[in-house]
Design a protein around this motif. Structure first.
Motif, PDB file in Angstrom:
ATOM      1  N   GLY A 128      16.054   3.803   1.161  1.00 24.55           N
ATOM      2  CA  GLY A 128      16.238   4.958   2.025  1.00 24.55           C
ATOM      3  C   GLY A 128      16.564   4.648   3.463  1.00 24.55           C
ATOM      4  N   LEU A 129      17.005   3.428   3.772  1.00 32.79           N
ATOM      5  CA  LEU A 129      17.365   3.107   5.152  1.00 32.79           C
ATOM      6  C   LEU A 129      18.643   3.849   5.540  1.00 32.79           C
ATOM      7  CD1 LEU A 129      16.577  -0.684   4.905  1.00 32.79           C
ATOM      8  CD2 LEU A 129      15.473   0.895   6.515  1.00 32.79           C
ATOM      9  N   PRO A 130      18.757   4.286   6.790  1.00 29.02           N
ATOM     10  CA  PRO A 130      19.929   5.072   7.197  1.00 29.02           C
ATOM     11  C   PRO A 130      21.211   4.251   7.163  1.00 29.02           C
ATOM     12  CG  PRO A 130      18.547   4.565   9.094  1.00 29.02           C
ATOM     13  CD  PRO A 130      17.784   4.141   7.879  1.00 29.02           C
ATOM     14  N   GLN A 131      22.307   4.947   6.970  1.00 27.47           N
ATOM     15  CA  GLN A 131      23.617   4.302   6.972  1.00 27.47           C
ATOM     16  C   GLN A 131      23.851   3.623   8.317  1.00 27.47           C
ATOM     17  OE1 GLN A 131      25.542   4.364   4.253  1.00 27.47           O
ATOM     18  NE2 GLN A 131      27.163   3.090   5.136  1.00 27.47           N
ATOM     19  N   GLY A 132      24.296   2.375   8.280  1.00 27.01           N
ATOM     20  CA  GLY A 132      24.558   1.627   9.493  1.00 27.01           C
ATOM     21  C   GLY A 132      23.403   0.768   9.948  1.00 27.01           C
ATOM     22  N   ALA A 133      22.228   0.919   9.326  1.00 23.65           N
ATOM     23  CA  ALA A 133      21.085   0.087   9.698  1.00 23.65           C
ATOM     24  C   ALA A 133      21.346  -1.364   9.316  1.00 23.65           C
ATOM     25  CB  ALA A 133      19.821   0.586   9.008  1.00 23.65           C
ATOM     26  N   VAL A 134      20.788  -2.273  10.110  1.00 26.95           N
ATOM     27  CA  VAL A 134      20.925  -3.692   9.823  1.00 26.95           C
ATOM     28  C   VAL A 134      19.554  -4.286   9.544  1.00 26.95           C
ATOM     29  CG1 VAL A 134      23.010  -3.920  11.220  1.00 26.95           C
ATOM     30  CG2 VAL A 134      20.768  -4.402  12.238  1.00 26.95           C
ATOM     31  N   LEU A 278       1.177   7.376   4.872  1.00 27.68           N
ATOM     32  CA  LEU A 278       1.508   7.239   3.452  1.00 27.68           C
ATOM     33  C   LEU A 278       2.767   8.026   3.091  1.00 27.68           C
ATOM     34  CD1 LEU A 278      -2.062   7.390   1.885  1.00 27.68           C
ATOM     35  CD2 LEU A 278      -0.584   5.393   2.157  1.00 27.68           C
ATOM     36  N   GLU A 279       2.972   9.167   3.741  1.00 29.77           N
ATOM     37  CA  GLU A 279       4.203   9.932   3.505  1.00 29.77           C
ATOM     38  C   GLU A 279       5.421   9.143   3.949  1.00 29.77           C
ATOM     39  OE1 GLU A 279       3.846  13.639   5.509  1.00 29.77           O
ATOM     40  OE2 GLU A 279       2.182  14.360   4.250  1.00 29.77           O
ATOM     41  N   VAL A 280       5.330   8.523   5.128  1.00 30.51           N
ATOM     42  CA  VAL A 280       6.440   7.709   5.618  1.00 30.51           C
ATOM     43  C   VAL A 280       6.669   6.515   4.692  1.00 30.51           C
ATOM     44  CG1 VAL A 280       7.227   6.238   7.526  1.00 30.51           C
ATOM     45  CG2 VAL A 280       6.128   8.433   8.013  1.00 30.51           C
ATOM     46  N   ALA A 281       5.568   5.869   4.299  1.00 32.55           N
ATOM     47  CA  ALA A 281       5.689   4.707   3.420  1.00 32.55           C
ATOM     48  C   ALA A 281       6.362   5.075   2.109  1.00 32.55           C
ATOM     49  CB  ALA A 281       4.307   4.104   3.161  1.00 32.55           C
ATOM     50  N   ALA A 282       6.093   6.274   1.605  1.00 34.44           N
ATOM     51  CA  ALA A 282       6.691   6.694   0.338  1.00 34.44           C
ATOM     52  C   ALA A 282       8.202   6.871   0.429  1.00 34.44           C
ATOM     53  CB  ALA A 282       6.043   7.999  -0.131  1.00 34.44           C
ATOM     54  N   THR A 283       8.705   7.106   1.654  1.00 34.90           N
ATOM     55  CA  THR A 283      10.152   7.242   1.817  1.00 34.90           C
ATOM     56  C   THR A 283      10.851   5.898   1.863  1.00 34.90           C
ATOM     57  OG1 THR A 283      10.144   7.198   4.252  1.00 34.90           O
ATOM     58  CG2 THR A 283       9.748   9.330   3.179  1.00 34.90           C
ATOM     59  N   ARG A 284      10.099   4.817   2.074  1.00 37.63           N
ATOM     60  CA  ARG A 284      10.707   3.498   2.232  1.00 37.63           C
ATOM     61  C   ARG A 284      10.315   2.510   1.139  1.00 37.63           C
ATOM     62  NH1 ARG A 284      13.869   5.615   4.953  1.00 37.63           N
ATOM     63  NH2 ARG A 284      14.301   5.286   7.181  1.00 37.63           N
ATOM     64  N   LEU A 285       9.153   2.675   0.541  1.00 37.33           N
ATOM     65  CA  LEU A 285       8.649   1.669  -0.384  1.00 37.33           C
ATOM     66  C   LEU A 285       8.324   2.290  -1.738  1.00 37.33           C
ATOM     67  CD1 LEU A 285       6.121  -0.099   2.020  1.00 37.33           C
ATOM     68  CD2 LEU A 285       8.391  -0.937   1.391  1.00 37.33           C
ATOM     69  N   HIS A 286       8.436   1.494  -2.770  1.00 37.43           N
ATOM     70  CA  HIS A 286       8.024   1.913  -4.100  1.00 37.43           C
ATOM     71  C   HIS A 286       6.522   1.654  -4.223  1.00 37.43           C
ATOM     72  CE1 HIS A 286      12.118   2.526  -5.590  1.00 37.43           C
ATOM     73  NE2 HIS A 286      12.441   1.436  -4.928  1.00 37.43           N
ATOM     74  N   LEU A 287       5.731   2.664  -3.872  1.00 31.03           N
ATOM     75  CA  LEU A 287       4.281   2.529  -3.912  1.00 31.03           C
ATOM     76  C   LEU A 287       3.734   3.342  -5.078  1.00 31.03           C
ATOM     77  CD1 LEU A 287       3.356   2.888  -0.124  1.00 31.03           C
ATOM     78  CD2 LEU A 287       3.493   0.786  -1.457  1.00 31.03           C
ATOM     79  N   SER A 288       2.915   2.704  -5.887  1.00 31.69           N
ATOM     80  CA  SER A 288       2.340   3.393  -7.037  1.00 31.69           C
ATOM     81  C   SER A 288       0.975   3.986  -6.743  1.00 31.69           C
ATOM     82  CB  SER A 288       2.218   2.417  -8.219  1.00 31.69           C
ATOM     83  OG  SER A 288       1.407   1.307  -7.867  1.00 31.69           O
ATOM     84  N   GLN A 289       0.338   3.575  -5.657  1.00 29.76           N
ATOM     85  CA  GLN A 289      -1.029   4.018  -5.406  1.00 29.76           C
ATOM     86  C   GLN A 289      -1.059   5.435  -4.838  1.00 29.76           C
ATOM     87  OE1 GLN A 289      -0.205   0.789  -4.500  1.00 29.76           O
ATOM     88  NE2 GLN A 289      -0.069   0.652  -2.288  1.00 29.76           N
ATOM     89  N   GLN A 290      -2.187   6.083  -5.044  1.00 31.43           N
ATOM     90  CA  GLN A 290      -2.449   7.408  -4.522  1.00 31.43           C
ATOM     91  C   GLN A 290      -3.283   7.285  -3.241  1.00 31.43           C
ATOM     92  OE1 GLN A 290      -1.084  10.166  -5.938  1.00 31.43           O
ATOM     93  NE2 GLN A 290      -0.074   8.641  -7.257  1.00 31.43           N
ATOM     94  N   PRO A 291      -3.322   8.364  -2.437  1.00 31.44           N
ATOM     95  CA  PRO A 291      -4.127   8.291  -1.214  1.00 31.44           C
ATOM     96  C   PRO A 291      -5.572   7.858  -1.459  1.00 31.44           C
ATOM     97  CG  PRO A 291      -2.731  10.235  -1.164  1.00 31.44           C
ATOM     98  CD  PRO A 291      -2.548   9.613  -2.523  1.00 31.44           C
ATOM     99  N   SER A 292      -6.108   8.213  -2.609  1.00 32.70           N
ATOM    100  CA  SER A 292      -7.494   7.828  -2.898  1.00 32.70           C
ATOM    101  C   SER A 292      -7.649   6.329  -3.117  1.00 32.70           C
ATOM    102  CB  SER A 292      -8.001   8.583  -4.133  1.00 32.70           C
ATOM    103  OG  SER A 292      -7.173   8.304  -5.253  1.00 32.70           O
ATOM    104  N   ASP A 293      -6.529   5.630  -3.330  1.00 29.99           N
ATOM    105  CA  ASP A 293      -6.579   4.190  -3.577  1.00 29.99           C
ATOM    106  C   ASP A 293      -6.605   3.369  -2.294  1.00 29.99           C
ATOM    107  OD1 ASP A 293      -6.380   4.648  -6.328  1.00 29.99           O
ATOM    108  OD2 ASP A 293      -4.188   4.612  -6.275  1.00 29.99           O
ATOM    109  N   VAL A 294      -6.305   3.987  -1.159  1.00 27.98           N
ATOM    110  CA  VAL A 294      -6.137   3.221   0.071  1.00 27.98           C
ATOM    111  C   VAL A 294      -7.372   3.353   0.949  1.00 27.98           C
ATOM    112  CG1 VAL A 294      -3.652   3.632  -0.032  1.00 27.98           C
ATOM    113  CG2 VAL A 294      -5.071   5.049   1.452  1.00 27.98           C
ATOM    114  N   ALA A 295      -7.551   2.356   1.818  1.00 28.25           N
ATOM    115  CA  ALA A 295      -8.644   2.370   2.784  1.00 28.25           C
ATOM    116  C   ALA A 295      -8.057   2.369   4.183  1.00 28.25           C
ATOM    117  CB  ALA A 295      -9.545   1.153   2.581  1.00 28.25           C
ATOM    118  N   GLY A 296      -8.393   3.351   4.988  1.00 29.44           N
ATOM    119  CA  GLY A 296      -7.914   3.413   6.357  1.00 29.44           C
ATOM    120  C   GLY A 296      -8.883   2.762   7.312  1.00 29.44           C
TER     121      GLY A 296
END
Length: 361
Positions: A128-134, A278-296
């Protein structure tokens, strides 16, 4: 000459170590207080290191630090350095990527490559990186443990007869008087350097931290249980997301916050920011975990209006300096910045007052 360094984080420990390297005759006291065993920025930092930065001065400092790190087996061991590679994604509209890359190439030849984001291998887990990104990829990039490096440096300065004091410091007056939590005043140091990270503004007695250019800011991370394979350390300037793999197979993710002026002793996790991260991460990475799986978790760091970790005068004629207030992520520049700061400080103390070299203001 007698010098006090206040702060048991990576900045204070590295500065004391550099000073001892430059002059074995110095009388150095490193005040580590009680913050070095708490959740300070050094303990919470992701410790990502690379040479490439979008500011030329910071790029030079980060590259010099990387070059020293990879060339020294001792430093690599002290810091538990992991060479997992680094990717930096950006839209190069206002940045001369080639010129910045040449700074890295000069000191770390063959480490850096530049490619269009769409030319990354299909297996690379960023999307999902924008067009023209390096993508600026550094083979020698990765991460280390700032906490382990801090601990190693404190041990090293102890062996070199630097005095390490655990007395908590309540503040420093512009005349160089150090006030402890028990109201005991210590004088007699020719220079006092406050390198206390997020606690630096609190230690500036009789000074307005805003006038001095300092502000504290919250840092927010999450730990995910599973890192996408092949990711390495990364910074995505198009969203602000950054992260690195963890040694247990997990993933550390962070995102910039706008929580300024926080109390470093009372920085809590912001659930709304965790959700945004986590919302931002979901736009860039293939993450399988749910919010309940993470520790902030969260911490705080000190920022200065002029980005970069540097030695700064407190005020004209004062024996007090600061060595705090970078732009976040000071682990990338700590080796070069501490060497420069130690050299500047000794120049100030050993030259005539008529024309000493000026520390960075």
């Amino acid at each position: 000459m007698s010098i006090a360094v206040i702060g048991g984080g990576i900045a204070g420990a590295a500065l004391a170590w550099r000073l001892r390297q430059l002059d074995p005759t110095l009388e150095i006291t490193l005040f580590v207080g009680h913050h070095h065993v708490r959740g300070d920025a050094t303990g919470a930092s992701g410790g990502m290191v690379r040479g490439f930065e979008t500011d030329a001065e910071l790029c030079g400092a980060a590259t010099e630090s990387m070059a020293e790190l990879v060339a020294s087996p001792v430093l690599r061991d002290w810091a538990d350095y992991r060479e997992v590679g680094s990717h930096y994604f950006l839209e190069p509209a206002d940045v001369d990527v080639a010129a910045l890359a040449s700074i890295v190439e000069a000191r770390l030849p063959g480490s850096l490559t530049i490619s269009a984001a769409e030319d990354l291998p299909r297996s690379f887990p960023m999307r999902g990186l924008p067009q023209g990104a390096v993508a600026v990829t550094e083979r020698r990039g990765g991460y280390f443990s700032p906490h382990r490096l801090r601990t190693s440096l404190v041990g090293e300065v102890l062996r070199s007869r630097v005095v390490v004091s655990h007395d908590p410091v309540a503040g420093v007056r512009p005349d160089g008087v150090i006030q402890s939590a028990e109201r005991v005043q210590a004088q007699g140091f020719q220079a006092v350097v406050i390198a206390a990270g997020a606690w630096t503004p609190h230690l500036l007695l009789d000074q307005d931290p805003a006038v001095a250019g300092f502000r504290t800011k919250a840092i927010q991370y999450v730990r995910c249980p599973l890192a996408p394979p092949g990711l390495g350390a990364f910074t995505d300037e198009t969203t602000g997301l950054y992260g690195r793999p963890l040694s247990d197979g997990g993933l550390l993710l962070g995102i910039p916050t706008d929580r300024w002026g926080v109390d470093p002793d009372a920085v809590g996790v912001d659930p709304a920011l965790v959700a945004t991260l986590l919302e931002v991460a979901a736009t860039r990475l293939h993450l399988s975990q749910q919010p309940s799986d993470v520790a902030g978790f969260s911490s705080a760091d000190c920022f200065h209006r002029q980005p970069g970790l540097a030695l700064r005068d407190l005020e004209s004629g004062s024996p007090v300096y600061t060595f705090s207030g970078g732009s976040g992520g000071a682990a990338k520049t700590i080796l070069a910045a501490s060497r420069t700061a130690a050299s500047q400080l000794l120049d100030r103390l050993t030259t005539d007052h008529s024309g000493p070299p000026q520390a960075d203001r």
